[in-house]
Design a protein around this motif. Sequence first.
Motif, PDB file in Angstrom:
ATOM      1  N   GLN A 199       7.901  22.161  -2.713  1.00 52.08           N
ATOM      2  CA  GLN A 199       6.498  21.689  -3.536  1.00 52.08           C
ATOM      3  C   GLN A 199       5.386  21.477  -1.470  1.00 52.08           C
ATOM      4  O   GLN A 199       5.956  20.773  -0.337  1.00 52.08           O
ATOM      5  CB  GLN A 199       6.399  20.145  -3.686  1.00 52.08           C
ATOM      6  CG  GLN A 199       6.949  20.762  -5.226  1.00 52.08           C
ATOM      7  CD  GLN A 199       7.229  19.820  -5.801  1.00 52.08           C
ATOM      8  OE1 GLN A 199       5.495  18.479  -6.504  1.00 52.08           O
ATOM      9  NE2 GLN A 199       8.176  18.423  -6.014  1.00 52.08           N
ATOM     10  N   LYS A 200       3.871  20.992  -1.076  1.00 52.53           N
ATOM     11  CA  LYS A 200       3.519  21.300  -0.405  1.00 52.53           C
ATOM     12  C   LYS A 200       2.411  19.643  -0.612  1.00 52.53           C
ATOM     13  O   LYS A 200       1.837  19.801  -2.080  1.00 52.53           O
ATOM     14  CB  LYS A 200       2.602  22.575  -0.555  1.00 52.53           C
ATOM     15  CG  LYS A 200       3.309  23.509   0.227  1.00 52.53           C
ATOM     16  CD  LYS A 200       4.135  23.479   1.581  1.00 52.53           C
ATOM     17  CE  LYS A 200       5.130  24.457   2.186  1.00 52.53           C
ATOM     18  NZ  LYS A 200       6.088  23.889   3.578  1.00 52.53           N
ATOM     19  N   GLY A 201       1.076  19.367   0.135  1.00 55.36           N
ATOM     20  CA  GLY A 201       0.142  19.051   0.071  1.00 55.36           C
ATOM     21  C   GLY A 201       0.790  16.816   0.385  1.00 55.36           C
ATOM     22  O   GLY A 201       1.567  16.947   1.033  1.00 55.36           O
ATOM     23  N   MET A 202      -0.233  15.884  -0.615  1.00 54.49           N
ATOM     24  CA  MET A 202      -0.123  15.413  -0.580  1.00 54.49           C
ATOM     25  C   MET A 202       1.878  14.587  -1.639  1.00 54.49           C
ATOM     26  O   MET A 202       1.373  14.957  -2.664  1.00 54.49           O
ATOM     27  CB  MET A 202      -0.875  14.361  -1.225  1.00 54.49           C
ATOM     28  CG  MET A 202      -1.823  14.573  -0.058  1.00 54.49           C
ATOM     29  SD  MET A 202      -3.847  14.031  -1.177  1.00 54.49           S
ATOM     30  CE  MET A 202      -4.032  14.339  -3.161  1.00 54.49           C
ATOM     31  N   VAL A 203       2.007  13.806  -0.809  1.00 55.60           N
ATOM     32  CA  VAL A 203       3.206  13.712  -1.799  1.00 55.60           C
ATOM     33  C   VAL A 203       3.670  12.454  -2.821  1.00 55.60           C
ATOM     34  O   VAL A 203       4.329  13.258  -3.657  1.00 55.60           O
ATOM     35  CB  VAL A 203       4.495  13.228  -0.452  1.00 55.60           C
ATOM     36  CG1 VAL A 203       5.036  13.896   1.117  1.00 55.60           C
ATOM     37  CG2 VAL A 203       3.897  11.395  -0.093  1.00 55.60           C
ATOM     38  N   TRP A 223       1.125  -1.381   0.004  1.00 61.01           N
ATOM     39  CA  TRP A 223       0.081   0.413  -0.060  1.00 61.01           C
ATOM     40  C   TRP A 223       0.731   0.653  -0.202  1.00 61.01           C
ATOM     41  O   TRP A 223       1.561   1.611   1.771  1.00 61.01           O
ATOM     42  CB  TRP A 223      -0.600   0.249   1.389  1.00 61.01           C
ATOM     43  CG  TRP A 223      -2.126   0.852   1.008  1.00 61.01           C
ATOM     44  CD1 TRP A 223      -1.684   2.109   1.615  1.00 61.01           C
ATOM     45  CD2 TRP A 223      -3.308   1.377   1.701  1.00 61.01           C
ATOM     46  NE1 TRP A 223      -2.340   3.318   1.912  1.00 61.01           N
ATOM     47  CE2 TRP A 223      -3.692   2.829   1.743  1.00 61.01           C
ATOM     48  CE3 TRP A 223      -3.722   0.141   0.785  1.00 61.01           C
ATOM     49  CZ2 TRP A 223      -4.864   3.124   1.292  1.00 61.01           C
ATOM     50  CZ3 TRP A 223      -5.374   0.550   1.211  1.00 61.01           C
ATOM     51  CH2 TRP A 223      -6.319   1.670   1.510  1.00 61.01           C
ATOM     52  N   MET A 224       1.217   1.975  -1.427  1.00 61.17           N
ATOM     53  CA  MET A 224       1.617   3.505  -1.341  1.00 61.17           C
ATOM     54  C   MET A 224       0.759   4.190   0.056  1.00 61.17           C
ATOM     55  O   MET A 224      -0.674   4.571  -1.006  1.00 61.17           O
ATOM     56  CB  MET A 224       1.217   3.415  -2.812  1.00 61.17           C
ATOM     57  CG  MET A 224       2.783   2.794  -3.673  1.00 61.17           C
ATOM     58  SD  MET A 224       2.847   3.594  -4.318  1.00 61.17           S
ATOM     59  CE  MET A 224       1.239   3.649  -6.272  1.00 61.17           C
ATOM     60  N   ALA A 225       1.671   5.089   0.699  1.00 61.29           N
ATOM     61  CA  ALA A 225       1.342   5.947   1.133  1.00 61.29           C
ATOM     62  C   ALA A 225       1.634   7.105   0.966  1.00 61.29           C
ATOM     63  O   ALA A 225       1.610   8.417   0.543  1.00 61.29           O
ATOM     64  CB  ALA A 225       2.044   6.181   3.067  1.00 61.29           C
ATOM     65  N   THR A 226       0.559   7.294  -1.005  1.00 66.47           N
ATOM     66  CA  THR A 226       0.763   8.747  -1.234  1.00 66.47           C
ATOM     67  C   THR A 226       0.360   9.450  -0.728  1.00 66.47           C
ATOM     68  O   THR A 226       0.342  10.923  -1.269  1.00 66.47           O
ATOM     69  CB  THR A 226       0.095   8.510  -2.918  1.00 66.47           C
ATOM     70  OG1 THR A 226      -1.260   7.965  -2.230  1.00 66.47           O
ATOM     71  CG2 THR A 226       0.673   7.744  -3.581  1.00 66.47           C
ATOM     72  N   GLU A 227      -0.974   9.845   0.369  1.00 67.66           N
ATOM     73  CA  GLU A 227      -1.816  10.726   0.630  1.00 67.66           C
ATOM     74  C   GLU A 227      -0.972  11.441   1.431  1.00 67.66           C
ATOM     75  O   GLU A 227      -1.333  11.938   2.395  1.00 67.66           O
ATOM     76  CB  GLU A 227      -3.150  10.700   0.926  1.00 67.66           C
ATOM     77  CG  GLU A 227      -3.703   9.988  -0.274  1.00 67.66           C
ATOM     78  CD  GLU A 227      -5.021   9.682   0.613  1.00 67.66           C
ATOM     79  OE1 GLU A 227      -6.480  10.055   0.603  1.00 67.66           O
ATOM     80  OE2 GLU A 227      -5.693   8.599  -0.261  1.00 67.66           O
ATOM     81  N   ILE A 277       0.836  -3.808  -6.418  1.00 75.28           N
ATOM     82  CA  ILE A 277       1.161  -2.065  -5.422  1.00 75.28           C
ATOM     83  C   ILE A 277      -0.404  -1.469  -5.537  1.00 75.28           C
ATOM     84  O   ILE A 277      -0.505  -1.538  -6.530  1.00 75.28           O
ATOM     85  CB  ILE A 277       1.841  -1.082  -6.341  1.00 75.28           C
ATOM     86  CG1 ILE A 277       3.566  -2.258  -5.956  1.00 75.28           C
ATOM     87  CG2 ILE A 277       2.398  -0.047  -5.655  1.00 75.28           C
ATOM     88  CD1 ILE A 277       4.684  -1.376  -6.928  1.00 75.28           C
ATOM     89  N   ILE A 278      -0.867  -0.399  -4.128  1.00 76.46           N
ATOM     90  CA  ILE A 278      -2.134  -0.018  -4.633  1.00 76.46           C
ATOM     91  C   ILE A 278      -2.341   1.559  -4.061  1.00 76.46           C
ATOM     92  O   ILE A 278      -1.201   1.382  -2.925  1.00 76.46           O
ATOM     93  CB  ILE A 278      -3.197  -1.014  -3.537  1.00 76.46           C
ATOM     94  CG1 ILE A 278      -5.020   0.169  -3.660  1.00 76.46           C
ATOM     95  CG2 ILE A 278      -3.075  -0.951  -2.300  1.00 76.46           C
ATOM     96  CD1 ILE A 278      -5.753  -1.022  -3.165  1.00 76.46           C
ATOM     97  N   ASP A 279      -2.981   2.339  -4.951  1.00 77.50           N
ATOM     98  CA  ASP A 279      -2.663   3.225  -4.641  1.00 77.50           C
ATOM     99  C   ASP A 279      -4.282   3.565  -3.761  1.00 77.50           C
ATOM    100  O   ASP A 279      -5.065   4.038  -4.495  1.00 77.50           O
ATOM    101  CB  ASP A 279      -2.200   4.170  -5.364  1.00 77.50           C
ATOM    102  CG  ASP A 279      -2.255   5.968  -5.009  1.00 77.50           C
ATOM    103  OD1 ASP A 279      -2.692   6.672  -4.190  1.00 77.50           O
ATOM    104  OD2 ASP A 279      -2.077   7.164  -6.293  1.00 77.50           O
ATOM    105  N   GLY A 280      -3.883   4.611  -2.313  1.00 74.55           N
ATOM    106  CA  GLY A 280      -5.521   3.799  -1.707  1.00 74.55           C
ATOM    107  C   GLY A 280      -6.036   5.843  -2.564  1.00 74.55           C
ATOM    108  O   GLY A 280      -7.413   6.357  -2.845  1.00 74.55           O
ATOM    109  N   ASN A 281      -5.115   6.773  -2.948  1.00 77.41           N
ATOM    110  CA  ASN A 281      -6.238   7.915  -3.548  1.00 77.41           C
ATOM    111  C   ASN A 281      -6.519   7.519  -4.920  1.00 77.41           C
ATOM    112  O   ASN A 281      -5.900   7.782  -6.070  1.00 77.41           O
ATOM    113  CB  ASN A 281      -4.945   8.806  -3.603  1.00 77.41           C
ATOM    114  CG  ASN A 281      -5.423   9.976  -4.413  1.00 77.41           C
ATOM    115  OD1 ASN A 281      -6.656  10.528  -3.496  1.00 77.41           O
ATOM    116  ND2 ASN A 281      -4.321  10.700  -4.693  1.00 77.41           N
ATOM    117  N   ASP A 282      -7.527   7.486  -4.923  1.00 80.10           N
ATOM    118  CA  ASP A 282      -8.377   6.570  -6.137  1.00 80.10           C
ATOM    119  C   ASP A 282      -9.929   6.839  -6.284  1.00 80.10           C
ATOM    120  O   ASP A 282     -10.751   6.944  -4.600  1.00 80.10           O
ATOM    121  CB  ASP A 282      -8.494   4.884  -6.165  1.00 80.10           C
ATOM    122  CG  ASP A 282      -9.163   4.427  -7.334  1.00 80.10           C
ATOM    123  OD1 ASP A 282     -10.745   4.050  -7.653  1.00 80.10           O
ATOM    124  OD2 ASP A 282      -7.803   4.222  -7.953  1.00 80.10           O
TER     125      ASP A 282
END
Length: 546
Positions: free
Chosen positions: A161-165, A134-138, A226-231
């Motif tokens: 840069q700011k926000g979600m990495v 699980w990629m911690a994209t957020e 690999i999964i990105d929860g920001n979906d």
Amino acid sequence: MTDYIPFKDTGYFSEFITDYLSEKEELRCLYHRFPTPSAFLAQLKEKQAHYSQEHRDILFQSLEKQYRMFAISEKTHTNIQFIKEKNTFTVTTGHQLSLFTGPLYFIYKIVSTIVCCQHLRRLYPDYHFVPVYWMATEDHDFEEINHLTFRGQKVVWLSDQKGMVGEFSTKELAPIAHLLEVTLGKGETASQLANLFKRAYIEHSSLADATRFLVNELFAPYGLVIIDGNDVALKELLVPYFKQELIENLAQKEVEKTLKYIKSINKSYPEQVHPREINIFYVKGNLRERIVKENGEYRVLNTNIKFSEEEIINELTQNPTYFSPNVILRPLYQEIILPNLAYIGGGGEIAYWLELKQMFQAYQVPFPMLMLRNSVLLLNDKQQKKLRKLQLSYQDIFLKNAILENEITRKFSEIPIDFSSQRAILEKQFQELYQLASQTDASFRGAVKAQEVKQLKGLDMLEKRLLKAQKKKYKEQLERVLSLRVELFPKESLQERVDNFSEYMIDTRGQLIDMLVKNLNPFDFRFVILSYESASSQGACIEYFV
């Protein structure tokens, strides 16, 4: 060569975690099932009853969409296809998008997950088990992921840069790609690693895409998904739970009850994470701020954005990707969208998951089994030779530097540096004086006590002086001992928390991950010491790099 020592004996793991591993009775209510191989059958039956085919189909479609622009191995493709089948389950680990994987334990987490699935496939051949990263994209803590350490040299990515990495642009990474090309050195494996960094971070525009490519390349032969929860589609599954969180504050109520219980068992147990009244971030563009409720209104901290209850529920329903779970709700999100059986993480992660079971019950979501990832100390053949020459045991090298120095001095010294017998004789003599003092007044007894303290203190000082003198005598040997320990425990920390995998990929001629997959076992709850023949000792050797 693989050796082991108990986690408790390393001195690097909390009492909370070692008590969990020993299945301490008072902690039993904090988890559902302890992660033994035989417990997985009951876990998968329970998950099967709660996880719908609709969720499977949505997850499959999301994964296909996320992988659309990536070339993947046949094993990974097969595992994604398996997701649609009701007899398929996942074992998951998660981590931040660390630069070039960051410290070694990033690799260990994923390898532990892969090996766990391999064990389960052999044990339960009627089911499919898919390893998931699980990629911690957020996440937004850039300082935790913006660096790597190679042979003691720290390489840092500086950015405003700011926000979600996960959405950070990788345009700034070209200078680091050039620096790594020089830092990694010459040789086939070093060149392949430098090229891999370029292909990941220069040819992909976002940090999320770069990390997916990198991890996919490293673990392609093992079928990792690999999964990105920001979906969008996955976030829509979370909407009813977020509604409940916004209105009822369930997480805070339940987790605080658990924290109170944990402290009642042992006050030294850490509070790993603390719940908020609302455990949700509002994310939009470069914005990622907490949602708070004040005077009946929902506000986004450090902004002018505010909602009534009706407005925030409408916003959640229409734009679910504007809402992101914090560290308390992210595990819940994972277990809602995945047919998951177990989570594999480090000591700190397992500690905070142990705070969450009551919250999961309140949300009526099955709680996964919690597995401590493998921890490894890598030693090459030269370091093993030094270890033997210096007469050091594995237990010795886990001692902190100051303690190790004292212990090794005692081991080398031909004179016993232990005044325990003299101390015992002295204490016996004073016991006789106390008997005499009991026949006279209290002032004499006080004088005896003062003299005892003085003489025992003098004996302690003499022992310290002797130890100091012997340290001088064995200065050269002690310097070699401490030099080796600094090699193996950089910054007095575990090797896995500092060093990047690239150093060991080069030293094993690209065989590191394969070596770990063959030698680790997440069902063996001991610290692993893995010895290998270094590249400089091997001579001619076939290069292997995935």
